[in-house]
Design an enzyme around this catalytic site. Structure first.
Site, PDB file in Angstrom:
ATOM      1  N   GLU A 321     -74.346 -63.681   3.104  1.00 35.07           N
ATOM      2  CA  GLU A 321     -73.107 -64.462   2.973  1.00 35.07           C
ATOM      3  C   GLU A 321     -73.334 -65.854   2.379  1.00 35.07           C
ATOM      4  OE1 GLU A 321     -70.626 -62.680   6.748  1.00 35.07           O
ATOM      5  OE2 GLU A 321     -72.057 -64.253   7.159  1.00 35.07           O
TER       6      GLU A 321
HETATM    7  C1  TNX Z   1     -71.446 -61.435   9.521  1.00 35.64           C
HETATM    8  S1  TNX Z   1     -73.505 -59.663   9.055  1.00 35.64           S
HETATM    9  C2  TNX Z   1     -72.596 -62.198   9.556  1.00 35.64           C
HETATM   10  C3  TNX Z   1     -72.780 -63.121  10.677  1.00 35.64           C
HETATM   11  C4  TNX Z   1     -71.680 -63.013  11.688  1.00 35.64           C
HETATM   12  C5  TNX Z   1     -71.280 -61.575  11.848  1.00 35.64           C
HETATM   13  C6  TNX Z   1     -70.287 -61.356  12.923  1.00 35.64           C
HETATM   14  C7  TNX Z   1     -74.253 -60.864   8.543  1.00 35.64           C
HETATM   15  C8  TNX Z   1     -75.517 -60.615   7.914  1.00 35.64           C
HETATM   16  N1  TNX Z   1     -73.656 -62.069   8.725  1.00 35.64           N
HETATM   17  O1  TNX Z   1     -72.905 -64.428  10.203  1.00 35.64           O
HETATM   18  O2  TNX Z   1     -72.125 -63.539  12.881  1.00 35.64           O
HETATM   19  O3  TNX Z   1     -70.753 -61.137  10.627  1.00 35.64           O
HETATM   20  O4  TNX Z   1     -70.057 -59.997  13.145  1.00 35.64           O
END
Ligand code: TNX
Length: 508
Positions: A321
């Site tokens: 992300e």
């Molecule tokens: C996505 S999945 C994220 C996290 C959040 C999560 C909550 C991923 C690699 N990153 O930053 O905590 O969703 O479900």
């Protein structure tokens, strides 16, 4: 109706699959035993035969010095004495170090009227066998173990779960308790998500403000998740985990998810201005400054200090992300950072976005996407990248079970127990064959989780299902469902808070 041979086969079959079967009922009814095949994760090869072993107060555990640690753990659990050599004709549980079948972590467990023999080439295998053996001891009543033989070994070497201690800090005591529980299902990796926008949870000597500021009281989601691990805490956790054959995988998430680090060290932003601390749950807004050498000095210091305190093979560098980083900058960053991990003797591990970097051919990608196609991951795999399977829509144990679940998020959907169990890590993603899959991991993000009870409620029973996907050669929902229902009283007896899914007939 059936011939004698058929009846015998049927009895053997039932003894293997039913959780509470009276194996052969002689004149005075034998006490109920736990059927050999009712273990979670399901063992590879189970051969029940008559004549179980009854553990009494006189039973001893016999183990060579090299297996003393695991023997003591069994002794404590069963309240039995551990000896180097049992006197002749003593009922005993013998732990032996010796070849079984050459498969990593394998063990053989043999039970007859005279005793129990557990054999493995390694203490890791003995530990696995001890977990199996403990599930075969009835929760209450006479401690008779069903007769027969189990030969068992894992499908994948990596069976993991992740705990996010950045969004809410969880204490070493809570983490240890969780390690105790996960290791009962032969989960052998614990990935700790140590940093994120809301907090930084691991002491780094060269950058003390990461924890004095980033781990202070008031950090974390809603400002109630403060705290951090000192290096001494972390080393102690690594040792504790190792005694349960669990390897810790530390994660520092970057180049995104870095707001807490930038609050502590404003030179990690491109304009040098400290951003405000964040206690909300938004993602994707922070980025390290890709063009600045300050960034790489910071990353190298952190990776070096993490590598120094981590005996395990992996350093997880996040990479998910990174929406505030351009794709060109992201690739520039990975080109610098992936080799740094190698420089300090570790294998780089990152969320599946890192697969876009050509340098990821020596790394491990954690597949968290909910899609079953991902061209970048498939191309990286063709180039040598290995994969750990954590598809969000199936393996994210921070997601709610159903719309009524009090805790958790639901962006990846609701994940009931069957959904978490009924998929195949070896064929799930196009272009990612089983040979490229190191294993499975169930991530537990903690935006909504504050206490150990919260952690347990989300983890159990789904993590038992994911553990079976990582261990057992085949999956069978009806069988798993039955074995899980029978397991409930064990969690209850240990005071573990678990979700009593309506999909399961829970024994009381
Ligand atoms: C996505 S999945 C994220 C996290 C959040 C999560 C909550 C991923 C690699 N990153 O930053 O905590 O969703 O479900």
């Amino acid at each position: 109706m059936y011939g004698r041979r058929m009846r015998t086969r049927l009895a053997v079959f039932l003894a293997g699959v039913l959780p509470l079967t009276v194996v052969a009922a002689p004149a005075q009814a034998a006490p109920p035993t736990v059927a050999l095949g009712s273990v979670i994760p399901a063992p590879v090869d189970v051969r029940p035969s008559g004549g179980g072993f009854r553990i009494t107060a006189r039973t001893v555990i016999e183990a060579p010095a090299a297996a003393r640690g695991v023997a003591e753990q069994l002794g404590e659990a069963l309240r039995l004495r551990v000896v180097g050599h049992a006197p002749p004709r003593t009922g005993k549980i013998a732990l032996e170090l010796g070849k079984v079948n050459g498969k990593p972590e394998s063990y053989r467990l043999t039970v007859d009227k005279r005793g129990v023999t557990l054999r493995s080439a390694t203490t890791a295998g003995l530990f696995n066998g001890v977990q199996t053996l403990q599930q075969l001891v009835p929760v209450s009543g006479p401690r008779t173990i069903a007769g027969g033989e189990i030969i068992d070994y894992p499908r994948f070497g990596y069976r993991g779960t992740m705990l996010d201690i950045a969004r809410h800090f969880h204490t070493p005591g809570e983490i240890k308790r969780h390690i105790d529980e996960i290791s009962k299902f032969k989960v052998n990796y614990l990935h700790l998500h140590l940093s994120d926008d809301q907090g930084w949870r691991i002491q780094i000597d060269s950058r003390p403000r990461l924890t004095t500021v980033g781990g202070a009281a008031g950090t974390g989601v809603d400002g109630v998740g403060g705290g951090f691990l000192t290096k001494a805490d972390y080393r102690d956790l690594v040792r504790y985990a190792a005694s349960r054959h669990v390897t810790i995988v530390p994660e520092i998430d970057m180049p995104g998810h870095v707001n807490a680090a930038q609050v502590a060290y404003p030179e990690l932003t491109c304009d040098g201005v400290a951003p405000p601390p964040r206690t909300d749950t938004a993602v994707g807004y922070s980025s390290l400054c890709i063009g600045s050498e300050t960034t790489y000095r910071f990353v190298e210091d952190v990776v070096r200090e993490l590598a120094e305190m981590t005996p395990g093979p992996f350093i997880h560098i996040g990479g998910d992300e990174a929406h505030a980083t351009t794709q060109a900058d992201y690739l520039t960053f990975q080109k610098r950072v992936l080799p740094l991990v190698t420089k300090y003797g570790k294998t780089a591990y990152g969320w599946n976005e890192i697969a876009a970097a050509p340098e990821a051919n020596v790394a491990v990608a954690q597949f968290w996407s909910s899609a079953t196609q991902n061209p970048a991951v498939a191309a990286a795999v063709a180039n040598g990248t290995k994969v750990i399977m954590s598809p969000a829509n199936l393996a994210y144990i921070d997601q709610k079970y159903d719309p009524t679940t009090r805790l958790g998020l639901s962006w990846a959907g609701y994940i009931e127990v069957r959904k978490a169990y009924d998929w195949d890590p070896g064929t799930h993603v196009t272009g990612v064959p089983e040979s490229a899959v190191l294993g499975v991991e169930a991530p537990l993000w903690s935006e909504t989780l504050r206490s150990l009870d919260d952690i347990e409620y989300m983890a159990w029973p789904r993590l038992a299902g994911i553990a079976e996907l990582g261990w057992s050669p085949a999956r069978d929902w009806e069988s798993f469902r039955t074995r899980l229902g029978a397991y409930g009283p064990r969690w209850a007896a240990r005071g573990v808070d678990f979700y009593r899914s309506p999909q399961i007939d829970w024994a009381s």
